[in-house]
Design a protein around this motif. Structure first.
Motif, PDB file in Angstrom:
ATOM      1  N   ARG A  17      42.984  32.433  41.078  1.00 46.20           N
ATOM      2  CA  ARG A  17      42.252  31.165  41.244  1.00 46.20           C
ATOM      3  C   ARG A  17      41.868  30.562  39.888  1.00 46.20           C
ATOM      4  O   ARG A  17      41.906  29.352  39.695  1.00 46.20           O
ATOM      5  CB  ARG A  17      41.002  31.421  42.087  1.00 46.20           C
ATOM      6  N   LEU A  18      41.522  31.441  38.944  1.00 45.34           N
ATOM      7  CA  LEU A  18      41.086  30.985  37.626  1.00 45.34           C
ATOM      8  C   LEU A  18      42.233  30.875  36.630  1.00 45.34           C
ATOM      9  O   LEU A  18      42.020  30.460  35.492  1.00 45.34           O
ATOM     10  CB  LEU A  18      40.026  31.953  37.076  1.00 45.34           C
ATOM     11  N   ASN A  19      43.446  31.285  37.087  1.00 42.73           N
ATOM     12  CA  ASN A  19      44.614  31.295  36.192  1.00 42.73           C
ATOM     13  C   ASN A  19      44.361  32.185  34.977  1.00 42.73           C
ATOM     14  O   ASN A  19      44.651  31.816  33.836  1.00 42.73           O
ATOM     15  CB  ASN A  19      44.964  29.872  35.749  1.00 42.73           C
ATOM     16  N   GLN A  20      43.793  33.364  35.233  1.00 47.55           N
ATOM     17  CA  GLN A  20      43.522  34.345  34.189  1.00 47.55           C
ATOM     18  C   GLN A  20      44.140  35.684  34.593  1.00 47.55           C
ATOM     19  O   GLN A  20      44.524  35.897  35.740  1.00 47.55           O
ATOM     20  CB  GLN A  20      42.006  34.524  33.990  1.00 47.55           C
ATOM     21  N   SER A  21      44.211  36.598  33.627  1.00 44.21           N
ATOM     22  CA  SER A  21      44.735  37.928  33.937  1.00 44.21           C
ATOM     23  C   SER A  21      43.681  38.744  34.672  1.00 44.21           C
ATOM     24  O   SER A  21      42.482  38.500  34.527  1.00 44.21           O
ATOM     25  CB  SER A  21      45.146  38.645  32.651  1.00 44.21           C
ATOM     26  N   GLN A  22      44.156  39.724  35.474  1.00 46.16           N
ATOM     27  CA  GLN A  22      43.217  40.575  36.211  1.00 46.16           C
ATOM     28  C   GLN A  22      42.323  41.388  35.267  1.00 46.16           C
ATOM     29  O   GLN A  22      41.108  41.487  35.514  1.00 46.16           O
ATOM     30  CB  GLN A  22      43.986  41.499  37.160  1.00 46.16           C
ATOM     31  N   PRO A  23      42.853  41.948  34.151  1.00 45.50           N
ATOM     32  CA  PRO A  23      41.973  42.668  33.223  1.00 45.50           C
ATOM     33  C   PRO A  23      40.870  41.783  32.642  1.00 45.50           C
ATOM     34  O   PRO A  23      39.742  42.241  32.436  1.00 45.50           O
ATOM     35  CB  PRO A  23      42.928  43.151  32.130  1.00 45.50           C
ATOM     36  N   ALA A  24      41.188  40.495  32.371  1.00 48.89           N
ATOM     37  CA  ALA A  24      40.178  39.584  31.806  1.00 48.89           C
ATOM     38  C   ALA A  24      39.050  39.356  32.796  1.00 48.89           C
ATOM     39  O   ALA A  24      37.858  39.334  32.431  1.00 48.89           O
ATOM     40  CB  ALA A  24      40.823  38.253  31.420  1.00 48.89           C
TER      41      ALA A  24
ATOM     42  N   HIS B 103      31.420  33.036  40.380  1.00 49.43           N
ATOM     43  CA  HIS B 103      31.640  32.250  41.595  1.00 49.43           C
ATOM     44  C   HIS B 103      32.964  32.622  42.254  1.00 49.43           C
ATOM     45  O   HIS B 103      33.050  32.761  43.486  1.00 49.43           O
ATOM     46  CB  HIS B 103      31.615  30.755  41.269  1.00 49.43           C
ATOM     47  N   ALA B 104      33.997  32.814  41.449  1.00 48.99           N
ATOM     48  CA  ALA B 104      35.325  33.114  42.004  1.00 48.99           C
ATOM     49  C   ALA B 104      35.362  34.485  42.675  1.00 48.99           C
ATOM     50  O   ALA B 104      35.894  34.625  43.791  1.00 48.99           O
ATOM     51  CB  ALA B 104      36.374  33.036  40.899  1.00 48.99           C
ATOM     52  N   VAL B 105      34.822  35.515  42.036  1.00 46.58           N
ATOM     53  CA  VAL B 105      34.888  36.863  42.643  1.00 46.58           C
ATOM     54  C   VAL B 105      34.018  36.954  43.889  1.00 46.58           C
ATOM     55  O   VAL B 105      34.367  37.647  44.860  1.00 46.58           O
ATOM     56  CB  VAL B 105      34.492  37.963  41.623  1.00 46.58           C
ATOM     57  N   LEU B 106      32.879  36.240  43.893  1.00 53.72           N
ATOM     58  CA  LEU B 106      32.023  36.262  45.076  1.00 53.72           C
ATOM     59  C   LEU B 106      32.646  35.477  46.216  1.00 53.72           C
ATOM     60  O   LEU B 106      32.522  35.840  47.391  1.00 53.72           O
ATOM     61  CB  LEU B 106      30.639  35.690  44.737  1.00 53.72           C
TER      62      LEU B 106
END
Length: 315
Positions: free
Chosen positions: A32-39, A18-21
């Motif tokens: 937005r997800l508070n995650q790393s870009q590689p993850a 949902h976030a990438v779309l």
């Protein structure tokens, strides 16, 4: 479709999808997800394997969803909303606003005595709710009714309640005799001999050939009373007593209630009958539901009121 299947989809992957779309950017989706870009990139690769589609491709202005990706945006949004509704704790029950219909099955001799107070409490604290009383007959499968949600609670006094149901004690009652006020035995000591010889009114047995609790107790003592009439509803008992010389042996709470309203007398039974224990039954399906817990609390409070100065709620 690649090697992975839709069975591999979990909530984390749905949130990433949902976030990438929505952002059309792995970097913005990661923020937005508070995650790393590689993850997020790793999750996107898994999503591409599962769907068999690139989902997000490069364009002149950055990234853009594929046809398949754009078509998935709204369904994924709805799916996450449904999952959130399951995970988020239910809003606390507010009796004052509730329009809940509560269903309870009870012996009919409790309806006029105790349950009137239950209705009064509901009208006071949950004025928009409704309560429906159901009778308990010989063919009543109350266990199934509790399991299916047809009933919320049952009040009973069987010697052995069903083990699969939850239970809390309500009150204990003893047996007394009730008769019209000018009955020959109303002002004379009721001996065992007079009691057994008197004309008795008794509740209709639940099934053919099955005796009630009183007559079963007398049978164990190898004695028998003189039952001349049976009645299917306790509500008829006072009216039949007023027109005959019959006496009725029943719960004290029932007898004393009608003795206050009609010219009836209540006397002690000369035989040591065991006390009647009443309890509340419910199923695990409603155990944690706030509205059902609240309803049980109202019944327990009313039922225990004569016996306790401080009331405790149902578990």
């Amino acid at each position: 479709m690649a090697s992975n299947s839709w069975d591999s989809m979990d909530v984390h992957l749905l949130r990433v999808l949902h976030a990438v779309l929505a952002e059309c950017s792995v970097t913005k989706a990661a923020l937005r997800l508070n995650q790393s870009q590689p993850a997020v990139s790793t999750a996107l690769r898994r999503l591409r394997d599962i769907t068999g589609d690139q989902l997000l491709v490069r364009s002149r202005n950055g990234m853009t969803p594929t046809e398949r990706g754009a078509a998935l945006l709204e369904p994924v949004k709805l799916a996450l909303a449904q999952i959130e509704s399951i995970a988020v704790k239910q809003v606390r029950f507010d009796p004052a606003k509730s329009r809940r219909v509560f269903n309870i099955a009870t012996p009919d001799y409790l309806n006029a005595v105790i349950l009137g107070e239950v209705v009064a409490r509901l009208r006071k604290f949950a004025p928009h709710s409704q309560v429906v009383f159901h009778s308990l007959g010989p063919d009543s499968d109350f266990t199934q009714a509790l399991e299916s949600g047809e009933l919320d609670v049952v009040i009973g006094n069987w010697p052995q309640p069903p083990e699969l149901l939850r239970m809390t004690s309500l009150f204990e009652d003893d047996l007394v005799c009730v008769m019209r006020k000018d009955h020959p035995y109303a002002k004379r000591p009721l001996t065992t001999e007079r009691y057994l010889e008197a004309e008795h009114l008794a509740p209709t047995p639940y099934s053919v050939g099955r005796r009630g609790v009183i007559d079963m107790h007398l049978a164990r003592e190898r004695i028998k009373r003189n039952v001349v009439a049976y009645v299917p509803y306790f509500g008829l008992v006072p009216y039949l007593l007023l027109q005959t010389d019959m006496i009725f042996t029943g719960p004290r709470v029932f007898a004393e209630h009608f003795a206050k309203l009609m010219p009836l007398a209540v006397t002690e039974v000369p035989i040591d009958f065991p006390k009647m224990n009443f309890y509340l039954l419910w199923h695990d399906r409603t155990h944690l539901a706030d509205e059902c817990r609240w309803f049980r609390e109202q019944i327990v409070s009313v039922a225990r009121k004569p016996q306790e100065s401080s009331l405790t709620a149902a578990a």
